[in-house]
Design an enzyme around this catalytic site. Structure first.
Site, PDB file in Angstrom:
ATOM      1  N   GLU A 131      47.619 -35.352 -51.878  1.00 51.87           N
ATOM      2  CA  GLU A 131      47.653 -34.602 -50.614  1.00 51.87           C
ATOM      3  C   GLU A 131      48.817 -33.612 -50.572  1.00 51.87           C
ATOM      4  OE1 GLU A 131      46.872 -36.895 -47.143  1.00 51.87           O
ATOM      5  OE2 GLU A 131      47.028 -35.143 -45.827  1.00 51.87           O
ATOM      6  N   GLU A 181      47.716 -30.759 -52.624  1.00 56.06           N
ATOM      7  CA  GLU A 181      46.715 -29.993 -51.875  1.00 56.06           C
ATOM      8  C   GLU A 181      47.379 -29.140 -50.793  1.00 56.06           C
ATOM      9  OE1 GLU A 181      44.370 -32.390 -49.177  1.00 56.06           O
ATOM     10  OE2 GLU A 181      42.545 -31.315 -49.702  1.00 56.06           O
ATOM     11  N   CYS A 207      43.644 -39.673 -43.665  1.00 58.71           N
ATOM     12  CA  CYS A 207      43.649 -41.065 -44.133  1.00 58.71           C
ATOM     13  C   CYS A 207      43.231 -42.052 -43.052  1.00 58.71           C
ATOM     14  CB  CYS A 207      45.008 -41.440 -44.712  1.00 58.71           C
ATOM     15  SG  CYS A 207      46.349 -41.080 -43.612  1.00 58.71           S
ATOM     16  N   SER A 255      42.264 -32.695 -44.884  1.00 60.80           N
ATOM     17  CA  SER A 255      42.535 -32.950 -46.302  1.00 60.80           C
ATOM     18  C   SER A 255      41.297 -33.597 -46.909  1.00 60.80           C
ATOM     19  CB  SER A 255      43.723 -33.913 -46.428  1.00 60.80           C
ATOM     20  OG  SER A 255      43.777 -34.423 -47.744  1.00 60.80           O
ATOM     21  N   LYS A 286      38.121 -49.197 -40.636  1.00 56.51           N
ATOM     22  CA  LYS A 286      37.975 -49.265 -42.099  1.00 56.51           C
ATOM     23  C   LYS A 286      36.629 -49.887 -42.471  1.00 56.51           C
ATOM     24  CE  LYS A 286      41.781 -47.445 -43.591  1.00 56.51           C
ATOM     25  NZ  LYS A 286      41.721 -46.229 -44.426  1.00 56.51           N
ATOM     26  N   GLU A 309      34.450 -47.055 -42.420  1.00 54.63           N
ATOM     27  CA  GLU A 309      34.760 -46.157 -43.541  1.00 54.63           C
ATOM     28  C   GLU A 309      34.110 -46.622 -44.839  1.00 54.63           C
ATOM     29  OE1 GLU A 309      38.857 -46.032 -44.884  1.00 54.63           O
ATOM     30  OE2 GLU A 309      38.682 -43.918 -45.358  1.00 54.63           O
ATOM     31  N   GLU A 335      29.379 -41.101 -48.429  1.00 53.15           N
ATOM     32  CA  GLU A 335      30.129 -40.187 -49.318  1.00 53.15           C
ATOM     33  C   GLU A 335      31.088 -40.946 -50.224  1.00 53.15           C
ATOM     34  OE1 GLU A 335      28.844 -39.235 -45.725  1.00 53.15           O
ATOM     35  OE2 GLU A 335      30.900 -39.938 -45.702  1.00 53.15           O
ATOM     36  N   CYS A 351      48.969 -47.187 -37.892  1.00 48.71           N
ATOM     37  CA  CYS A 351      48.273 -48.394 -38.370  1.00 48.71           C
ATOM     38  C   CYS A 351      48.905 -49.687 -37.853  1.00 48.71           C
ATOM     39  CB  CYS A 351      48.260 -48.429 -39.893  1.00 48.71           C
ATOM     40  SG  CYS A 351      47.558 -46.945 -40.622  1.00 48.71           S
TER      41      CYS A 351
END
Ligand code: SF4
Ligand code: SF4
Length: 498
Positions: free
Chosen positions: A193, A196, A214, A234, A273, A276, A281, A422
């Site tokens: 990241e 990037e 994230c 990102s 999560k 996720e 994907e 988190c």
């Protein structure tokens, strides 16, 4: 005044309330379509009275992979609506009637606020135990940074007790074949990241502001409500999924294990999560990056079911190859941590030198202020304006401000769905009241203590990360890194809006 109202009066009250809210709530009742007769929970279907202060509740689809509700326990107190609307900016932030989907970013804040325990995470403990008992499977577990400073609370320890090595010992005792550290893949995320971000600053300016990706709750929120900003996200997978993809490729090769025989489990502070890992994907060559997510609370249940007490279990080191982490990887668990870690390595990538002391203890991005602003001077890159935002209602206000002004004064914005990041996730111990910051502050303090106590503070100094690049990925943003460590996003706007 009586604290009860009759069923008849209650139904009249509901009928007069219009579609807003109640139509949505209807969808939260199992087997009863939105708006249908008899939408109220089963326990209120018979004769009897209702609490006068009932306020409705959030809708939860049966297909929601993250949360579920036990109707028998629901007291219609409306706390879940408060959390979903006022903290997360989801409830009410879409038109009714519902189109094709019940809006939910899977954050689990309603779980934290539900006083009766009616809403819980959807549990995957049985599936994980079955995988451990299956001799044909190699079961790998990873633990997120925020869980290391909160799991102890489930075993009577005060908030902010660091139990990472005890957790590693407990997981080994529970039968997992390998125990890895998500802080390692947080370092991997920063390698990708920060590279990037420097690339976007210098060569892809139309992708600025750079928005972190994230947090799966925030990503889904962006896909629902701000799809025009998806190209600013990102493309890095989250640390959880970078670890999953690395385990089923690099680690599988190294160990001579077929990826399909590996079961990847993660211990996360987060219910989103679970959503996720189900994203289409997030698979490579037909292999899902991750298989199961257990929240911090679920891990406590699993360990207790096996008679493992965190107070007495022997400490263990994380397994090597994917177990080393730096201070930068550890601070991912707190709001501002991703930004601070990314700036440390962006500075190195731009200058070839490690950042100065003030960037290793970067106070402007720390703490519980809803939106924090900071400026970093990076030689060769210039001045970078940064915002850090946690709590999605705060994100909504910040993004609406950007939309109204037509431009962003920040080049980098960190978003975390849950208050505090988190450490305040919807899968964390509920031993303290969700709205209070005291436990969260203790957890944050423990995370920064681990950072300052680390021999290495920057992700690029992680020797296991350096080995993984040397042996497998080549360099950040390489073709192989893009294949395994980056992802795409889905426009979900039309599922809610015409
Ligand atoms: S917070 Fe819990 S008890 Fe209250 S309405 Fe929501 S689901 Fe029901
Ligand atoms: S999980 Fe989050 S978005 Fe979904 S209903 Fe609960 S508070 Fe709302």
């Amino acid at each position: 005044m009586s604290s009860k109202i009759s069923r008849r009066k209650f139904l009249k009250l509901v009928a007069g309330s219009g579609a807003v809210g109640f139509g949505v709530m209807a969808a939260g009742c199992k087997g009863k379509p939105s708006g249908a007769e008899g939408w109220i929970p089963d326990q209120y279907q018979g004769k009897g009275d209702f609490p006068v202060n009932l306020k409705g509740r959030v809708a939860i689809s049966d297909a929601n992979p993250s949360i579920e509700r036990d109707d028998e326990k629901c007291i219609l107190c409306g706390q879940c609506v408060e959390a979903c609307k006022n903290v997360m900016g989801v409830y009410g932030n879409y038109p009714l009637p519902l189109k094709s989907e019940i809006a939910c970013v899977n954050c689990g804040q309603c779980v934290m606020w539900c006083p009766s325990g009616a809403i819980t995470e959807k549990r995957n403990i049985k599936e994980v135990l079955a995988a451990i008992d299956d001799d044909t499977k190699h079961v790998v577990v990873q633990t997120a940074p925020a869980t290391k400073v909160s799991l102890g609370e489930e075993f009577g320890m005060p908030p902010g007790t660091s139990v990472g090595n005890k957790m590693a010992g407990a997981l080994k005792e529970a039968g997992f074949d390998a125990v890895f550290d998500t802080c390692f893949s947080a370092d991997l995320t920063i390698m990708e990241e920060a590279s990037e971000f420097v690339h976007r600053l210098t060569a892809a300016k139309d992708e600025i502001p750079h928005l972190t990706s994230c947090c799966p709750g925030w990503v889904k929120y962006c896909e629902y409500f701000y799809p025009e900003l998806m190209h600013n996200l990102s493309t890095c997978k989250s640390p959880q999924n970078m670890m999953g993809a690395t385990i089923k490729s690099f680690y599988a090769d190294k160990m001579g294990i077929k990826p399909e025989n590996i079961v990847n489990v993660s211990i996360m502070p987060c219910t989103a999560k679970k959503f996720e890992v189900a994203r289409e994907e997030l698979e490579v060559d037909g292999n899902r990056d991750m298989d199961y997510v257990l929240t911090t609370r679920e891990l406590a249940v699993l360990l207790k079911s096996k008679g493992i007490d965190l107070n007495t279990v022997p400490e263990r080191e994380y397994d090597s190859v994917l177990g080393e982490s730096t201070g930068a990887g550890k601070i991912f668990g707190a709001t501002g941590g991703v930004t601070e870690a990314a700036v440390r390595s962006a500075y190195f990538f731009a200058t070839g030198s490690n950042p100065p002391a003030d960037l290793l203890s970067w106070q402007p991005v720390r703490g519980m202020t809803a939106v924090k602003e900071a400026t970093a001077s990076i030689p060769g890159v210039g001045t970078v304006n940064i915002a850090v935002c946690h709590g999605l209602e705060n994100a909504r206000q910040l993004l609406d401000g950007i939309k109204a002004s037509g431009s962003s004064k920040w080049q980098f914005i960190e978003f975390m769905a849950c208050p505090g990041g988190c450490i305040g996730g919807g899968g964390q111990p509920k031993s303290t009241v969700a709205a209070q910051n005291s436990a969260k502050l203790k957890r944050i303090e423990a995370i920064y203590k681990e950072d300052t106590g680390s021999a290495k503070r920057c992700s690029h100094d992680n020797t296991e990360i350096q080995s993984v690049y040397k042996e497998f990925f080549g360099k950040p943003l390489s073709e192989k890194a893009e294949k395994y460590l980056h992802t795409t996003f889905v426009n979900r706007h039309d599922r809610l809006f015409s």
